[in-house]
Write an enzyme that holds these catalytic residues in place. Structure first.
Site, PDB file in Angstrom:
ATOM      1  N   ALA A   1      -0.914 -25.075  18.603  1.00 39.36           N
ATOM      2  CA  ALA A   1      -0.751 -25.754  17.313  1.00 39.36           C
ATOM      3  C   ALA A   1      -2.065 -26.377  16.843  1.00 39.36           C
ATOM      4  CB  ALA A   1       0.330 -26.833  17.426  1.00 39.36           C
ATOM      5  N   ALA A   2      -2.789 -27.016  17.763  1.00 38.65           N
ATOM      6  CA  ALA A   2      -4.060 -27.639  17.389  1.00 38.65           C
ATOM      7  C   ALA A   2      -5.090 -26.597  16.999  1.00 38.65           C
ATOM      8  CB  ALA A   2      -4.583 -28.488  18.549  1.00 38.65           C
TER       9      ALA A   2
ATOM     10  N   TYR B   1      -1.546 -26.905  22.426  1.00 39.26           N
ATOM     11  CA  TYR B   1      -2.876 -26.292  22.308  1.00 39.26           C
ATOM     12  C   TYR B   1      -2.913 -25.264  21.181  1.00 39.26           C
ATOM     13  CZ  TYR B   1      -7.322 -24.338  23.976  1.00 39.26           C
ATOM     14  OH  TYR B   1      -8.630 -23.929  24.091  1.00 39.26           O
TER      15      TYR B   1
END
Length: 262
Positions: free
Chosen positions: A166-167, A164
């Site tokens: 990273a996105a 999450y």
């Protein structure tokens, strides 16, 4: 036009076709409602047909121009098919909000390729897709605004949130680069990063774990969590011409939570 949130409307989006992904519930639904209240023609996509159709019907009954289309925006062809329906109905998209996404809590060792691909297709790639679809007409018009819904987790996070975080960090980087690439054409790209926001999903989580709700409330600098409508009003502002010089920014809408551990 009118809507349930129109009391303080400035009609800042009048004349715009606003596209919202993940608009059937939560923050996405609040964005749909607020954009309609601000005078926009609004199209929104989601896989939740029941809630999507109900929201569109309610807003249209109040005199707004709103279109719901079922679409899995994690895949380009279904996204494009829905996009074409929306453009046929309301004309070129002049402002877009990529909101569709979901949470992912994981261990980096046990997380699988399949889980990674599925998650990032929705939480990151779909924001590239919305840009890919909207930019050709925005470039012709030499005007446009795109907002990606990131998160406080794009800058600060917690254990086991690595996909999450990273996105959401990726969305901030994507918006920053598009701001440079498209800025000369008067197309603005920004992110809005909510903190704790009391959506139905968050409420249900706290119903299961009331002690965690108390812990979350205890760290809020404003002694409360946010409402979806408070996020939506920021999105409508950034999409509108009132924010004509905001580009490449990440707007933290978290009640000051990101400042707490500075």
């Amino acid at each position: 036009m009118s809507s349930s949130n129109s009391t303080n409307s400035t009609m800042a989006l009048k004349g715009h076709h606003v596209l919202v992904t993940g608009g059937s519930q939560g923050i996405g639904a609040a964005i749909v409602v607020d954009a309609a209240a601000e005078g926009a023609r609004v199209s929104f996509f989601d896989i939740d047909v029941e809630r999507g159709e109900a929201l569109a019907a309610k807003l249209n009954s109040e005199g707004n121009e709103v279109l719901f289309v079922k679409a899995d925006v994690s895949k380009f062809e279904p996204f494009k098919a829905a996009f074409d329906v929306a453009v046929a109905k309301f004309g070129p998209v002049t402002a877009a909000c990529s909101n569709a996404g979901r949470n992912s809590y994981a261990d980096p060792v046990t997380y699988t390729d399949e889980e990674w691909e599925s998650f990032f297709a929705l939480d990151l790639k779909s924001s590239w897709y919305i840009s890919k679809l909207c930019l050709p007409e925005m470039r012709k018009a030499k005007k446009g605004s795109i907002v990606f819904i990131s998160s406080i987790h794009g800058r600060m996070t917690a254990p086991n949130y690595f996909p999450y975080s990273a996105a959401k960090g990726g969305l901030i980087g994507l918006a920053r680069n598009l701001a440079l690439d498209e800025g000369p054409r008067n197309i603005r790209t920004n992110t809005v990063s909510p903190g704790y926001t009391l959506t139905a999903l968050v409420d249900s989580y706290f119903d299961l774990y009331p002690d965690r709700k108390a812990d979350a409330e205890a760290v809020q600098p404003m002694a409360r969590m946010g409402k979806p409508s408070e996020i939506a009003k920021v999105v409508s502002f950034v999409l509108s011409d009132n924010a004509s010089f905001i580009n490449g920014a990440d707007l933290m809408v978290d009640g000051g939570l990101h400042a707490r551990f500075a």
